[in-house]
Write an enzyme that holds these catalytic residues in place. Sequence first.
Site, PDB file in Angstrom:
ATOM      1  N   ASP A   1      54.692  35.937  40.907  1.00  0.00           N
ATOM      2  CA  ASP A   1      53.787  37.003  40.499  1.00  0.00           C
ATOM      3  C   ASP A   1      52.689  36.370  39.642  1.00  0.00           C
ATOM      4  O   ASP A   1      52.816  35.221  39.179  1.00  0.00           O
ATOM      5  CB  ASP A   1      54.565  38.066  39.718  1.00  0.00           C
ATOM      6  CG  ASP A   1      53.696  39.220  39.275  1.00  0.00           C
ATOM      7  OD1 ASP A   1      52.731  39.559  39.986  1.00  0.00           O
ATOM      8  OD2 ASP A   1      53.973  39.788  38.196  1.00  0.00           O
ATOM      9  N   GLY A   2      51.628  37.111  39.398  1.00  0.00           N
ATOM     10  CA  GLY A   2      50.523  36.579  38.607  1.00  0.00           C
ATOM     11  C   GLY A   2      50.601  36.940  37.142  1.00  0.00           C
ATOM     12  O   GLY A   2      50.991  36.128  36.295  1.00  0.00           O
TER      13      GLY A   2
END
Length: 288
Positions: A152-153
């Site tokens: 995920d970012g």
Amino acid sequence: MAISSRALFDFEAENAVFEAGDAAGYMALQLERLEQVAGPGVALPLIQKLLAFNTEAAHRVEVVIVSRNDPVSGLRVFHSAVASGLRLERGVFTQGREPYRYLRPLRANLFLSANDADVRAALLDGFPAAHVYPDSMHAANAHPAEVRIAFDGDAVLFSDEAERVFQRDGLALFHQHEQAHSRVPLSAGPFKSFLEALHRLQQADAPMRLRTALVTARSAPAHERAIRTLMSWNIHVDEALFLGGLDKGPFLAEFEPDFFFDDQTGHCRSGAQVGPTGQVLAGVVNEA
């Protein structure tokens, strides 16, 4: 990298005895099963593949068991490692005490554990760490010569500064904020240093390959800041999925990661249905 015994092997039955408050019974059970090889844990395929980057000419990956187990139980861990073809030489067994304290002298690039308190403490101490979901679907064996890792970012590769805007102001203002700051790189998140370590591995002349993916709920126009942040770090990912809030599970099923890292429980539960998953207990959504 550092990994707990429960992340590497299936000790869930034994752990149930410990969680019931019977520490002596747990130790006795492990002693009774000392010569019994433990089943694979959710992170075992990842570790097997990462160790395959080592050759006679170059030792690139070191894996250390860092566990709350007692030293006698540690014998079973090492016995199981040998039976699984893992070349592990170092281990830290603290008999119930916090093992994350040893991450600094080990210079760990990653800590995987099924103990959420240890993960939170490691993150606070500045180490990339994730709470492994022991009931995750095990990794597919479709890519034996390639390690696949998905991230995920926000609050994982990047800081949670943008996520805080979203949580406070909603999606529309989040998009306005990210568009206005599209050329301003995000600050580093807890897993930037691990991504950098993987990037170095990608440059190695080794029999194992490595493929990375950014799997984020961001969508246009918020995608640009994420990509430009990676560009500013001189790091690229092989795939980028901007899902705009879609369920991540089906996309991860297609990518077939050896591990997926996300900060949000919902995304982790979705990911765990299709492959090995660890929750990064950082950022605004994980604040008590």
